[in-house]
Design an enzyme around this catalytic site. Structure first.
Site, mmCIF file in Angstrom:
data_model
loop_
_atom_site.group_PDB
_atom_site.id
_atom_site.type_symbol
_atom_site.label_atom_id
_atom_site.label_comp_id
_atom_site.label_asym_id
_atom_site.label_seq_id
_atom_site.Cartn_x
_atom_site.Cartn_y
_atom_site.Cartn_z
ATOM 1 N N GLY A 48 0.843 -1.183 0.000
ATOM 2 C CA GLY A 48 0.000 0.000 0.000
ATOM 3 C C GLY A 48 0.878 1.232 0.000
ATOM 4 O O GLY A 48 2.036 1.180 0.442
ATOM 5 N N GLN A 53 2.971 9.751 1.514
ATOM 6 C CA GLN A 53 4.224 8.991 1.410
ATOM 7 C C GLN A 53 5.014 9.323 0.152
ATOM 8 O O GLN A 53 6.169 8.920 0.020
ATOM 9 C CB GLN A 53 3.926 7.488 1.439
ATOM 10 C CG GLN A 53 3.354 7.043 2.765
ATOM 11 C CD GLN A 53 3.258 5.555 2.810
ATOM 12 O OE1 GLN A 53 2.291 4.969 2.373
ATOM 13 N NE2 GLN A 53 4.308 4.913 3.321
ATOM 14 N N CYS A 100 6.210 -0.176 7.228
ATOM 15 C CA CYS A 100 5.755 0.975 6.454
ATOM 16 C C CYS A 100 6.941 1.503 5.651
ATOM 17 O O CYS A 100 8.057 1.601 6.182
ATOM 18 C CB CYS A 100 5.234 2.052 7.410
ATOM 19 S SG CYS A 100 4.667 3.541 6.580
ATOM 20 N N LEU A 101 6.683 1.841 4.390
ATOM 21 C CA LEU A 101 7.768 2.342 3.537
ATOM 22 C C LEU A 101 8.321 3.668 4.061
ATOM 23 O O LEU A 101 9.452 4.023 3.742
ATOM 24 C CB LEU A 101 7.264 2.526 2.100
ATOM 25 C CG LEU A 101 6.777 1.247 1.405
ATOM 26 C CD1 LEU A 101 6.316 1.560 -0.007
ATOM 27 C CD2 LEU A 101 7.868 0.188 1.388
ATOM 28 N N HIS A 142 -4.333 0.993 7.668
ATOM 29 C CA HIS A 142 -2.989 1.594 7.669
ATOM 30 C C HIS A 142 -2.935 2.781 6.700
ATOM 31 O O HIS A 142 -2.417 3.853 7.053
ATOM 32 C CB HIS A 142 -1.987 0.499 7.275
ATOM 33 C CG HIS A 142 -0.555 0.926 7.234
ATOM 34 N ND1 HIS A 142 0.412 0.383 8.040
ATOM 35 C CD2 HIS A 142 0.077 1.851 6.453
ATOM 36 C CE1 HIS A 142 1.581 0.958 7.779
ATOM 37 N NE2 HIS A 142 1.408 1.848 6.812
ATOM 38 N N GLU A 143 -3.511 2.616 5.508
ATOM 39 C CA GLU A 143 -3.404 3.667 4.486
ATOM 40 C C GLU A 143 -4.329 4.851 4.782
ATOM 41 O O GLU A 143 -3.946 6.007 4.579
ATOM 42 C CB GLU A 143 -3.681 3.092 3.092
ATOM 43 C CG GLU A 143 -2.742 1.970 2.662
ATOM 44 C CD GLU A 143 -1.266 2.316 2.787
ATOM 45 O OE1 GLU A 143 -0.908 3.501 2.628
ATOM 46 O OE2 GLU A 143 -0.470 1.407 3.061
ATOM 47 N N HIS A 146 -2.667 7.029 7.157
ATOM 48 C CA HIS A 146 -1.684 7.934 6.546
ATOM 49 C C HIS A 146 -2.349 9.226 6.072
ATOM 50 O O HIS A 146 -1.781 10.313 6.210
ATOM 51 C CB HIS A 146 -1.020 7.263 5.338
ATOM 52 C CG HIS A 146 0.187 6.449 5.667
ATOM 53 N ND1 HIS A 146 1.261 6.949 6.360
ATOM 54 C CD2 HIS A 146 0.503 5.158 5.372
ATOM 55 C CE1 HIS A 146 2.187 5.996 6.478
ATOM 56 N NE2 HIS A 146 1.741 4.901 5.904
#
Ligand code: NI
Length: 168
Positions: A48, A53, A100-101, A142-143, A146
Site C-alpha cells: 500500500g 508517502q 511501512c515504507l 494503515h493507508e 496515513h
C-alpha cells in the site's frame, strides 16, 4: 515514474491531507499520479502507498494485497481509493506485524479491526462501499491512517515489539 518516498520526520506524514475533488478525479487529473504511485509501490515492494508517502498531502492511496492475501471479504485486491474512510464491522481486532515504507527497516505488532467497511471514491470518481476482512482490511486501516497524518507506530499499544526486520 518512481516517486521519492517520504520518511518519518517529514511533516507531510503528520498533517491531514486534503480531499480529492470528484470532478478532478473524473477529469483524469490524477491519472499520472496514480500510475506513478502503483509503480512506486511495486518498486519498494509495498502492499500500500498513500499520498503523503510521496510528499503529496492528498487523500489517496493505492494497494495490492495479492501476494499475502487470505481471500476473505468482498473487495478488490488491487486498486486506488480517494478520500477513503473506514468504520469497524464488529469489535474483533487482530494483532499482526506491520511495516511501512516511510518507517524503513522496522516492524511492530499492531492491533487492527478484523473487518471494516471502506467508503470513498474509485479511479473514475464513483463511490465505493467495500466490506474488507483480514489482511486487506489491515492495509485499508494503515493507508487511511496515513491520509489523516497517522503512522502505525501511533497504533501500537506496546512499543516493546518494535524492532528491525531481517529483510533489508
Ligand atoms: Ni505506511
Amino acid at each position: 515514474m518512481i516517486l521519492k518516498c517520504s520518511r518519518l520526520g517529514h511533516p507531510v506524514l503528520r498533517e491531514r491531507s486534503a480531499d480529492a475533488a470528484a470532478d478532478d478525479i473524473r477529469q483524469g487529473r490524477y491519472e499520472d499520479l496514480v500510475e506513478d504511485m502503483f509503480e512506486t509501490m511495486v518498486a519498494y515492494r509495498g502492499v500500500g502507498l498513500a499520498g503523503p508517502q510521496v510528499h503529496l498531502p492528498l487523500r489517496v492511496f493505492v494497494f495490492d494485497s495479492k501476494e499475502r492475501d487470505d481471500g476473505r471479504g468482498a473487495c478488490p485486491r488491487r486498486g486506488v481509493v480517494f478520500n477513503g474512510v473506514y468504520e469497524p464491522v464488529g469489535d474483533a481486532k487482530v494483532v499482526e506485524w506491520e511495516g511501512c515504507l516511510s518507517v524503513p527497516f522496522l516492524g511492530g505488532q499492531v492491533p487492527r479491526f478484523d473487518k471494516v467497511r471502506l467508503r470513498g471514491l474509485d479511479r473514475e470518481g464513483q463511490p465505493i462501499d467495500w466490506l474488507a476482512e483480514g489482511f486487506v482490511a489491515r492495509i485499508f486501516q494503515h493507508e487511511v491512517d496515513h491520509t489523516h497524518g497517522h503512522v502505525y507506530l501511533d497504533r501500537m499499544p506496546d512499543l516493546t515489539t518494535l524492532g528491525y526486520t531481517l529483510v533489508l
